[in-house]
Design an enzyme around this catalytic site. Structure first.
Site, PDB file in Angstrom:
ATOM      1  N   ARG A  50       0.824  -1.200   0.000  1.00 23.92           N
ATOM      2  CA  ARG A  50       0.000   0.000   0.000  1.00 23.92           C
ATOM      3  C   ARG A  50       0.870   1.267   0.000  1.00 23.92           C
ATOM      4  O   ARG A  50       0.508   2.287  -0.555  1.00 23.92           O
ATOM      5  CB  ARG A  50      -0.815  -0.002   1.298  1.00 23.92           C
ATOM      6  CG  ARG A  50      -2.272   0.256   1.118  1.00 23.92           C
ATOM      7  CD  ARG A  50      -2.832   0.424   2.511  1.00 23.92           C
ATOM      8  NE  ARG A  50      -3.589  -0.765   2.903  1.00 23.92           N
ATOM      9  CZ  ARG A  50      -4.902  -0.846   2.781  1.00 23.92           C
ATOM     10  NH1 ARG A  50      -5.593   0.155   2.286  1.00 23.92           N
ATOM     11  NH2 ARG A  50      -5.543  -1.917   3.156  1.00 23.92           N
ATOM     12  N   ASP A 185       7.744 -23.376   6.765  1.00 20.72           N
ATOM     13  CA  ASP A 185       8.265 -23.438   8.127  1.00 20.72           C
ATOM     14  C   ASP A 185       9.773 -23.248   7.941  1.00 20.72           C
ATOM     15  O   ASP A 185      10.455 -24.167   7.487  1.00 20.72           O
ATOM     16  CB  ASP A 185       7.977 -24.798   8.760  1.00 20.72           C
ATOM     17  CG  ASP A 185       8.468 -24.867  10.190  1.00 20.72           C
ATOM     18  OD1 ASP A 185       9.577 -24.356  10.449  1.00 20.72           O
ATOM     19  OD2 ASP A 185       7.770 -25.406  11.048  1.00 20.72           O
ATOM     20  N   HIS A 186      10.284 -22.053   8.254  1.00 17.79           N
ATOM     21  CA  HIS A 186      11.650 -21.755   7.815  1.00 17.79           C
ATOM     22  C   HIS A 186      12.700 -22.660   8.465  1.00 17.79           C
ATOM     23  O   HIS A 186      13.799 -22.797   7.963  1.00 17.79           O
ATOM     24  CB  HIS A 186      11.979 -20.258   7.977  1.00 17.79           C
ATOM     25  CG  HIS A 186      12.343 -19.858   9.370  1.00 17.79           C
ATOM     26  ND1 HIS A 186      11.412 -19.579  10.329  1.00 17.79           N
ATOM     27  CD2 HIS A 186      13.546 -19.674   9.977  1.00 17.79           C
ATOM     28  CE1 HIS A 186      12.013 -19.252  11.451  1.00 17.79           C
ATOM     29  NE2 HIS A 186      13.322 -19.291  11.273  1.00 17.79           N
ATOM     30  N   HIS A 248       7.933 -25.194  14.387  1.00 12.84           N
ATOM     31  CA  HIS A 248       9.363 -25.521  14.295  1.00 12.84           C
ATOM     32  C   HIS A 248       9.753 -26.737  15.143  1.00 12.84           C
ATOM     33  O   HIS A 248      10.424 -27.647  14.681  1.00 12.84           O
ATOM     34  CB  HIS A 248      10.220 -24.332  14.731  1.00 12.84           C
ATOM     35  CG  HIS A 248       9.872 -23.048  14.041  1.00 12.84           C
ATOM     36  ND1 HIS A 248       9.519 -22.987  12.723  1.00 12.84           N
ATOM     37  CD2 HIS A 248       9.829 -21.764  14.496  1.00 12.84           C
ATOM     38  CE1 HIS A 248       9.284 -21.723  12.386  1.00 12.84           C
ATOM     39  NE2 HIS A 248       9.458 -20.970  13.442  1.00 12.84           N
TER      40      HIS A 248
HETATM   41  C1  BG6 Z   1       9.795 -17.356  14.063  1.00 12.16           C
HETATM   42  C2  BG6 Z   1       9.073 -16.861  15.276  1.00 12.16           C
HETATM   43  O1  BG6 Z   1       9.017 -18.303  13.379  1.00 12.16           O
HETATM   44  O2  BG6 Z   1      11.010 -17.956  14.456  1.00 12.16           O
HETATM   45  C3  BG6 Z   1       9.939 -15.885  16.042  1.00 12.16           C
HETATM   46  O3  BG6 Z   1       7.868 -16.231  14.893  1.00 12.16           O
HETATM   47  C4  BG6 Z   1      11.275 -16.490  16.362  1.00 12.16           C
HETATM   48  O4  BG6 Z   1       9.295 -15.460  17.236  1.00 12.16           O
HETATM   49  C5  BG6 Z   1      11.898 -17.072  15.111  1.00 12.16           C
HETATM   50  O5  BG6 Z   1      12.104 -15.459  16.883  1.00 12.16           O
HETATM   51  C6  BG6 Z   1      13.145 -17.842  15.442  1.00 12.16           C
HETATM   52  O6  BG6 Z   1      13.790 -18.182  14.254  1.00 12.16           O
HETATM   53  P1  BG6 Z   1      15.349 -18.472  14.227  1.00 12.16           P
HETATM   54  O7  BG6 Z   1      15.606 -18.885  12.817  1.00 12.16           O
HETATM   55  O8  BG6 Z   1      16.031 -17.206  14.639  1.00 12.16           O
HETATM   56  O9  BG6 Z   1      15.557 -19.561  15.221  1.00 12.16           O
END
Ligand code: BG6
Length: 501
Positions: A50, A185-186, A248
């Site tokens: 936006r 899910d990173h 995670h």
């Molecule tokens: C995210 C959460 O998915 O993962 C955050 O929403 C968290 O709150 C983060 O800080 C942690 O990711 P990483 O890769 O730093 O362990």
């Protein structure tokens, strides 16, 4: 520039193009892929938002993010100038249906320019409550019916509870095929997480002992030192259990506990993981206090700096009952894991930033050694450090040099830093490349997401119905509330930290 097989022509629309995730993670990752020769020959990236960005200011903002967060900083010998030619910004009101035609027009125009129909990827990098509305307006575009080339990427949180996750899945399913949907899910994109499968299934050594006969318990810790960092409004709707355990940590647990896949086909891997989620013993509402502990941080000191309590963070209610720490004991009821506890914990404002998995083996029978030799005897342990240390350590007994027979534990360590030159890719680089290539192995399938919500729902419901009476209950720079120590001590174990022997 290195040469690789590149993904097919791709056009990436990022909803939330002016947002934080794009600024910190997505654009730096895409730029890094470009520098390393992984981007398609023909590609376009369109940030949608936006906010107005006159002139070059959108590019300037992205370059600023890249300078701060990319592992390849700054303009990189003209590579930024080359990359930025592919990047544009579309200012539009995502709430207005008519505006979506602009997207269809860009697709047509790029088709002409590329001389072929590209993959069209819609990345939902917006607040979770906006996602359903955007999907409803996007879905009817003709382009979305193209199950081969059009994909949609949905960030976490995927729903707020089981019901909302089911609704979001149903909405997605009404417009897209499951193969088109990439739920991120990173953690699954992290090198060290992917390596768990290599460790377990590419070696003959571990799998025969990877079961209840040899493993006493498993611990997973994902601790963070940061507080809210301006995310109070989101976190108030989430809490540690939803934010970290539902996704995670349960995913890490699946990687540790799954059966061997017969192939690396996306669905095969995901089937094996979902089996684990289905086998997790249901915790009843009455049992929650025995199996789960919640916490919230107080004010105090963090490495010499005064920090406020959770309830004083911006956009947090002064009496908030929200959890910033969660610890749970799970059991997996199957032949491999029956009665082996899996202890997991996560929290903000804890003593250190570390994600580690500890596989604690059963003690060896020590009868052959004289008692004094075995005083410092410790059972074997395999520690998988996901971050920030990236290594795998196996602890075993060794004879201390000297004339007397004395045994001490020593570590055999594989360290990424020492073993490999160069840096491993960031999680988002891996995941974005997979989306362009159409490989869904590292993404969550609908049933996986729902199964993991089912696992934590009794805890969420019980906590919701019984407001905490002792919050805040842990100091910053600590390992969480005392009850979390009791959770594991009751079974005769301790939480393992990187420093513990
Ligand atoms: C995210 C959460 O998915 O993962 C955050 O929403 C968290 O709150 C983060 O800080 C942690 O990711 P990483 O890769 O730093 O362990």
């Amino acid at each position: 520039m290195q040469q690789h097989k590149r993904p097919p022509a791709s056009l990436l629309f990022i909803f939330g193009g002016s947002g934080d995730l794009n600024y910190r993670k997505l654009s730096p990752a895409l730029f890094k892929l470009f520098i390393d020769g992984w981007m398609p020959e023909k590609f376009g990236i369109v940030g949608i938002g936006r906010t107005e960005y006159p002139g070059n200011s959108y590019h300037d903002r992205l370059l600023d993010g890249i300078t701060q967060f990319s592992r390849r900083k700054g303009e990189q010998n003209g590579e930024w100038a080359e990359f930025s030619k592919h990047v544009s910004y579309l200012q539009m009101d995502a709430e207005s249906e008519a505006e979506y035609q602009k997207i269809a027009e860009i697709v047509k125009q790029k088709e002409k320019e590329f001389g072929e129909h590209p993959n069209v990827i819609f990345y939902m990098s917006v607040a979770p409550w906006l996602v359903p509305d955007i999907l409803k307006k996007l879905g009817p575009l003709n382009i979305c019916a193209d199950t081969k080339c059009t994909r949609v990427v949905v960030e976490k949180p995927f729903g707020h509870d089981l019901k909302s996750a089911q609704e979001l899945n149903a909405l997605l399913a009404s417009m897209f095929d499951e193969e088109q949907i990439y739920r991120i899910d990173h953690y699954l994109g992290k090198e060290t997480v992917q390596n768990i499968l290599a460790l377990r299934f590419a070696n003959a050594l571990f799998e025969p002992i990877w079961n209840r006969n040899y493993i006493e318990h498993v611990q997973i810790t994902a601790s963070e030192t940061i507080g809210m960092e301006g995310r109070g409004a989101y976190y108030e709707t989430s809490g540690a259990l939803r934010d970290m355990v539902q996704n995670h940590i349960l995913q890490l647990m699946c990687m540790i506990a799954m059966e061997a896949p017969v192939s690396f086909d996306a669905n095969e891997i995901r089937n094996k993981k979902v089996d684990v989620l289905h086998a997790i013993r249901k915790i009843t509402n009455e049992q929650v206090h025995q199996f789960a502990v919640r916490g919230q941080y107080a004010s105090g000191w963090m490495k010499g700096e005064k920090v406020s309590d959770y309830r004083s963070e911006k956009n947090v209610a002064p009496e908030s009952p929200n959890d910033t720490f969660a610890a749970v004991k799970f059991y997996i009821d199957n032949w491999r894991w029956q009665d082996v506890p899996f202890y997991v914990r996560t929290g903000k404002r804890m003593h250190e930033k570390a994600t580690t998995i500890n596989i604690q083996f059963r003690p060896a029978p020590s009868y052959a050694f004289p008692p004094e030799a075995a005083e410092t005897w410790r059972a074997n342990r395999l520690t998988i450090s996901i971050q920030p240390e990236m290594d795998i350590r196996l602890r075993f007994q060794a004879k201390q040099p000297g004339q007397s027979l004395s045994l001490t534990p020593v570590d055999m360590t594989f360290s990424y830093k020492d073993a490999y030159e160069g840096q491993e890719p960031e999680a988002y680089e891996t995941l974005l490349l997979d989306v362009m290539e159409g490989n869904a192995t590292l993404f969550m399938r609908a049933d996986q997401v729902e199964a993991s919500w089912k696992v934590i729902m009794p805890i969420l419901d019980t906590w919701n119905n019984r407001p905490p009476v002792d919050f805040p209950n842990y100091a910053p720079d600590s390992w969480g509330p005392e009850d979390a120590e009791a959770l594991i001590a009751r079974d005769g174990h301790n939480w393992i930290t990187l420093a513990s022997k």
